[in-house]
Design a protein around this motif. Sequence first.
Motif, PDB file in Angstrom:
ATOM      1  N   PHE A 115       6.193   5.777 -14.110  1.00 45.80           N
ATOM      2  CA  PHE A 115       6.049   7.088 -14.734  1.00 45.80           C
ATOM      3  C   PHE A 115       6.652   7.092 -16.129  1.00 45.80           C
ATOM      4  O   PHE A 115       6.041   7.590 -17.083  1.00 45.80           O
ATOM      5  N   LEU A 116       7.848   6.536 -16.279  1.00 44.57           N
ATOM      6  CA  LEU A 116       8.555   6.584 -17.557  1.00 44.57           C
ATOM      7  C   LEU A 116       7.970   5.631 -18.591  1.00 44.57           C
ATOM      8  O   LEU A 116       8.195   5.812 -19.782  1.00 44.57           O
ATOM      9  N   ASP A 117       7.212   4.643 -18.124  1.00 48.26           N
ATOM     10  CA  ASP A 117       6.541   3.759 -19.080  1.00 48.26           C
ATOM     11  C   ASP A 117       5.475   4.517 -19.860  1.00 48.26           C
ATOM     12  O   ASP A 117       5.220   4.219 -21.033  1.00 48.26           O
ATOM     13  N   ASP A 118       4.855   5.502 -19.235  1.00 46.59           N
ATOM     14  CA  ASP A 118       3.812   6.283 -19.901  1.00 46.59           C
ATOM     15  C   ASP A 118       3.718   7.663 -19.254  1.00 46.59           C
ATOM     16  O   ASP A 118       2.728   7.990 -18.580  1.00 46.59           O
ATOM     17  N   PRO A 119       4.732   8.511 -19.446  1.00 49.13           N
ATOM     18  CA  PRO A 119       4.732   9.816 -18.768  1.00 49.13           C
ATOM     19  C   PRO A 119       3.539  10.685 -19.129  1.00 49.13           C
ATOM     20  O   PRO A 119       3.038  11.443 -18.297  1.00 49.13           O
ATOM     21  N   GLY A 120       3.058  10.592 -20.365  1.00 44.35           N
ATOM     22  CA  GLY A 120       1.911  11.387 -20.783  1.00 44.35           C
ATOM     23  C   GLY A 120       0.652  11.078 -19.996  1.00 44.35           C
ATOM     24  O   GLY A 120      -0.245  11.914 -19.898  1.00 44.35           O
ATOM     25  N   HIS A 121       0.572   9.891 -19.426  1.00 43.55           N
ATOM     26  CA  HIS A 121      -0.602   9.495 -18.648  1.00 43.55           C
ATOM     27  C   HIS A 121      -0.655  10.235 -17.315  1.00 43.55           C
ATOM     28  O   HIS A 121      -1.748  10.511 -16.793  1.00 43.55           O
ATOM     29  N   TYR A 122       0.506  10.576 -16.769  1.00 41.67           N
ATOM     30  CA  TYR A 122       0.573  11.203 -15.444  1.00 41.67           C
ATOM     31  C   TYR A 122       0.838  12.714 -15.509  1.00 41.67           C
ATOM     32  O   TYR A 122       0.475  13.447 -14.586  1.00 41.67           O
ATOM     33  N   TYR A 123       1.448  13.158 -16.585  1.00 44.72           N
ATOM     34  CA  TYR A 123       1.900  14.543 -16.679  1.00 44.72           C
ATOM     35  C   TYR A 123       0.786  15.468 -17.140  1.00 44.72           C
ATOM     36  O   TYR A 123       0.092  15.180 -18.110  1.00 44.72           O
ATOM     37  N   ARG A 124       0.640  16.593 -16.422  1.00 44.47           N
ATOM     38  CA  ARG A 124      -0.298  17.657 -16.800  1.00 44.47           C
ATOM     39  C   ARG A 124       0.515  18.948 -16.905  1.00 44.47           C
ATOM     40  O   ARG A 124       0.940  19.493 -15.885  1.00 44.47           O
ATOM     41  N   PRO A 125       0.713  19.478 -18.107  1.00 43.37           N
ATOM     42  CA  PRO A 125       1.625  20.612 -18.297  1.00 43.37           C
ATOM     43  C   PRO A 125       1.247  21.885 -17.556  1.00 43.37           C
ATOM     44  O   PRO A 125       2.116  22.685 -17.224  1.00 43.37           O
ATOM     45  N   ASP A 126      -0.039  22.072 -17.253  1.00 44.61           N
ATOM     46  CA  ASP A 126      -0.472  23.318 -16.626  1.00 44.61           C
ATOM     47  C   ASP A 126      -0.627  23.214 -15.113  1.00 44.61           C
ATOM     48  O   ASP A 126      -1.029  24.179 -14.467  1.00 44.61           O
ATOM     49  N   GLU A 127      -0.307  22.061 -14.550  1.00 37.12           N
ATOM     50  CA  GLU A 127      -0.425  21.905 -13.103  1.00 37.12           C
ATOM     51  C   GLU A 127       0.695  22.635 -12.370  1.00 37.12           C
ATOM     52  O   GLU A 127       1.765  22.882 -12.920  1.00 37.12           O
TER      53      GLU A 127
END
Length: 470
Positions: A172-184
């Motif tokens: 996750f921390l290697d590429d948090p933007g890949h997994y994170y969806r702010p509106d979920e």
Amino acid sequence: MSQRKIFLVLLFISTVSLLLHHGGHLNWTMEAFHLGCPAIHSHPAPGLKPKHTNVAFLKTHKTASSTMQNLLFRFAERNNLTVAMPVQACSHQFCYPRSFTSHFVHPHTIPPNIITSHMRFNRAELQRLMPNDTKYVTILREPSSMFESLFSYYNQYCQSFKRVPNGSLEAFLDDPGHYYRPDETFSMYAHNTLAFDLGGDKDRPESDVAYAQSFLKEVEQVFSLVMIAEYFDESLVLLRHLLNWDLDDILYVKLNMRTTSSKRSVTPGLQSKIRAWNSLDARLYDYFNASLWSQLSDLGLDCVAREVRLLQRAQERLLRSCFGERMPLVRSAAEIKNKELRPWQPSGKVDIVGYDLPVNSSPGFSSQAQELCLKLIMPEIQYSRVILRSQSLRYRRGYQLRTPQLSHPPLQPIRTVLPRHPQVQRSQPPPPAAPGPASESGSPSTSKPVAGTQGRTTKLGLKSSQTQAS
């Protein structure tokens, strides 16, 4: 020796015995006096000024806040205070992650002295609900250890965590933007959770330094004390001075802890990545950690160290009296015989431990002492139910006294609107709360909140009227 001197000696001995019997307050006060320890600002020594009883504690996530909540629940019960509790539709939280509104407060717990259940902070709504002299307190934790705990605890609920292969924190921390969806749903657990709980914008870019500085100033303006989880006892010393409480008022036992096997080690490299990803939380923590130590220095570090030792000794005495002259052993939920003491388990991958209370057969151990020991180790959801039941009973008794006796019972239940809080309505029930300790049915709520509940804010929870009404 004259009769006057004998009388004074006997009076002194009696006074000392009485004070020792009531929790060791003499030791606390005399040792502080011997050191010349000052009170913070205008707050005098315990006993010279009434205790401050109006407190709003913002219960943040994975920060030892359950331990603080238990402490406040017990203080409220001992002093016959009213604790604001959530309406049934909100479960044990104030419909988190929605921004707090007094619509979420159970009408039997209004007007309150204390509020301490999970919420997303909304300054205007809380100030409308709470007395004008309320002291606002919260607690923060170092972001890297807190984020590891969040990742483990909410892995089955937060989609940003759930979609990571093999549940790997490193991935996750290697590429948090890949997994994170702010509106979920429940995305607040994956990014700047502290800032979100405080009513801030969790997704504000790290480059927006002006926003971060403004947010810090607002938090500092509202909260009289920001505790730090890593220095919990030292924070309690400041809390005691702020509220003019006694030693007995800040005794506690650690609650809602994970087993060692449920924890992951956080390397220095991971630590840096976590703090970079949660930059607003890191700013909050660093600022208020420094602020805490500035306040402790004002009190005097030697005095603080002595008070901490006195607190720990008193705590050990209490625990030994509760657990048959032994220190308590943590147990898994399955090992705890009393279901009222079993902590909620977020998933099969995380073990939350608690305590079981032995049957104390000592003839001097009263039912009142047994009740104190039980409440000391009672998990959040069970204690919340106890508080709401007792306050609803008190409310109904008071209502019966206020209402003229009728020859026939009314056909419809009477709805009472308190003049101080006309905004408490029930026309539209709130949505289920975020995952946490189980509800009455024993299963956590995983329903999605109403759309728009995670709108961005700039002023400690002050949101647009559209978001407020959603």
